[in-house]
Design a protein around this motif. Sequence first.
Motif, mmCIF file in Angstrom:
data_model
loop_
_atom_site.group_PDB
_atom_site.id
_atom_site.type_symbol
_atom_site.label_atom_id
_atom_site.label_comp_id
_atom_site.label_asym_id
_atom_site.label_seq_id
_atom_site.Cartn_x
_atom_site.Cartn_y
_atom_site.Cartn_z
ATOM 1 N N LEU A 46 15.337 -69.431 2.255
ATOM 2 C CA LEU A 46 14.528 -68.211 2.339
ATOM 3 C C LEU A 46 14.636 -67.394 1.067
ATOM 4 C CD1 LEU A 46 15.196 -67.142 6.055
ATOM 5 C CD2 LEU A 46 13.132 -68.206 5.093
ATOM 6 N N ARG A 47 15.862 -67.293 0.529
ATOM 7 C CA ARG A 47 16.029 -66.537 -0.716
ATOM 8 C C ARG A 47 15.267 -67.191 -1.864
ATOM 9 N NH1 ARG A 47 21.456 -66.127 0.985
ATOM 10 N NH2 ARG A 47 22.041 -67.770 -0.502
ATOM 11 N N ARG A 48 15.306 -68.530 -1.922
ATOM 12 C CA ARG A 48 14.606 -69.232 -2.995
ATOM 13 C C ARG A 48 13.100 -69.022 -2.880
ATOM 14 N NH1 ARG A 48 15.764 -74.045 -1.817
ATOM 15 N NH2 ARG A 48 13.700 -74.770 -1.151
ATOM 16 N N ARG A 49 12.577 -69.110 -1.682
ATOM 17 C CA ARG A 49 11.141 -68.909 -1.489
ATOM 18 C C ARG A 49 10.727 -67.479 -1.818
ATOM 19 N NH1 ARG A 49 9.916 -72.162 4.191
ATOM 20 N NH2 ARG A 49 10.281 -74.266 3.329
ATOM 21 N N ARG A 50 11.607 -66.531 -1.487
ATOM 22 C CA ARG A 50 11.301 -65.130 -1.804
ATOM 23 C C ARG A 50 11.251 -64.935 -3.308
ATOM 24 N NH1 ARG A 50 15.187 -63.041 0.680
ATOM 25 N NH2 ARG A 50 14.128 -62.937 2.712
ATOM 26 N N ARG A 51 12.189 -65.549 -4.012
ATOM 27 C CA ARG A 51 12.181 -65.423 -5.483
ATOM 28 C C ARG A 51 10.927 -66.054 -6.077
ATOM 29 N NH1 ARG A 51 17.720 -66.760 -5.009
ATOM 30 N NH2 ARG A 51 17.203 -68.904 -5.608
ATOM 31 N N GLU A 52 10.549 -67.225 -5.556
ATOM 32 C CA GLU A 52 9.354 -67.905 -6.061
ATOM 33 C C GLU A 52 8.102 -67.082 -5.814
ATOM 34 O OE1 GLU A 52 9.402 -71.609 -4.066
ATOM 35 O OE2 GLU A 52 10.905 -72.523 -5.386
ATOM 36 N N LYS A 53 8.078 -66.436 -4.636
ATOM 37 C CA LYS A 53 6.917 -65.609 -4.320
ATOM 38 C C LYS A 53 6.832 -64.404 -5.241
ATOM 39 C CE LYS A 53 4.729 -63.267 -0.432
ATOM 40 N NZ LYS A 53 4.831 -62.932 1.024
ATOM 41 N N LEU A 54 8.008 -63.800 -5.504
ATOM 42 C CA LEU A 54 8.028 -62.664 -6.408
ATOM 43 C C LEU A 54 7.601 -63.081 -7.819
ATOM 44 C CD1 LEU A 54 11.310 -60.871 -5.273
ATOM 45 C CD2 LEU A 54 8.938 -60.117 -4.899
#
Length: 349
Positions: free
Chosen positions: A328-336
């Motif tokens: 989830l953290r990785r996906r959030r960073r990618e989205k940002l």
Amino acid sequence: METGDTSVTKSRSRGAFALLAVLHAVGATVLVALVAFATPASADTTWSVVPANAKGPDGRSVIDIDLAGGQQVTEHIAVINRSTQPVDFAIDANDGYLTAKGYFDMRPSDVKPTDGGSWIEIPDKVTIAGGATAVVPVKVSIPQNATPGDHPAGVTASIDTISGQVRVQNRVGVRLNIRVTGNYVAKVAVTGLRADYHWSWNPFSPGTVDVSYTLANVGNVRLAPDARVLTSSFAGENTWDDKSEAKAREIMPGGTRTFSARVTGAWPMGTIDTTVMAIPAPAGKPLPGITAERVASGTSLWALPWPQLALLALLLLVLLAFRISAVLRRRRREKLLVMGGRSTPPLRA
């Protein structure tokens, strides 16, 4: 009180009522060593009964008799009247036995003896002055066809009292270990073996195996068998040795006793095999030349490592949670990063 080589008391008087209530609560008969006192309800009467020779008490706590079939011997008991007034005592002999908890007792006086108690001749009664001692002869005649081995019995001195509308007999006595010589057999059988596993909910601590078993004396002599309990599994072996005193494990011929043990340090790694080994050690005097064969009985149980599996499941859940959190953290960073790239104005040439 402890049995073993002791005198026998069966007193239901007011003076001993509190003690009797405690002893009967644990299924025991009142048994005392060397000097036994009884106090009937109607008077301040106390007395004791001990083994003796023709002259008086001889220091023994029990009378041991070894005779062949057809032989006889005259032993003695001393009845000591510790009261200030003369007392008429009834003298009684009967078969002896052990209670479920191992205490020695005698059949009631109104029950006809069929074994060792029927071989005893005694006077019906004796009158003893206050503070005096009477030596009572006890003649033991072994039948010609008596079975070799042990035939326990006892001799008591008693008085009757009336409590309300109830007739109460107060008895004090001595144990007789009558042994008929011949072919002695020391043999036990292990029955009723049961094993139950109890987990420790600390996954880093082993559990315990509770074992119960019954030993039956299938020989013809008194036994105080030694016992050893062994548990074995994939994780190793554990043992339990009975450290109780021999007299606490005494079993009469034809009798049974149930024992229990707790074996610690048993890891639940699947099948746990439990074995009880018993050695029929004779009680009382040594019996030279007798062969005591060891017997064993076994059972198995299944113990899964639930605490360890629960710990493993918890660790897997924690790892899964960390994994999901990391994704989830990785996906959030990618989205940002994607959103940040779209908001950047294009460069002009």
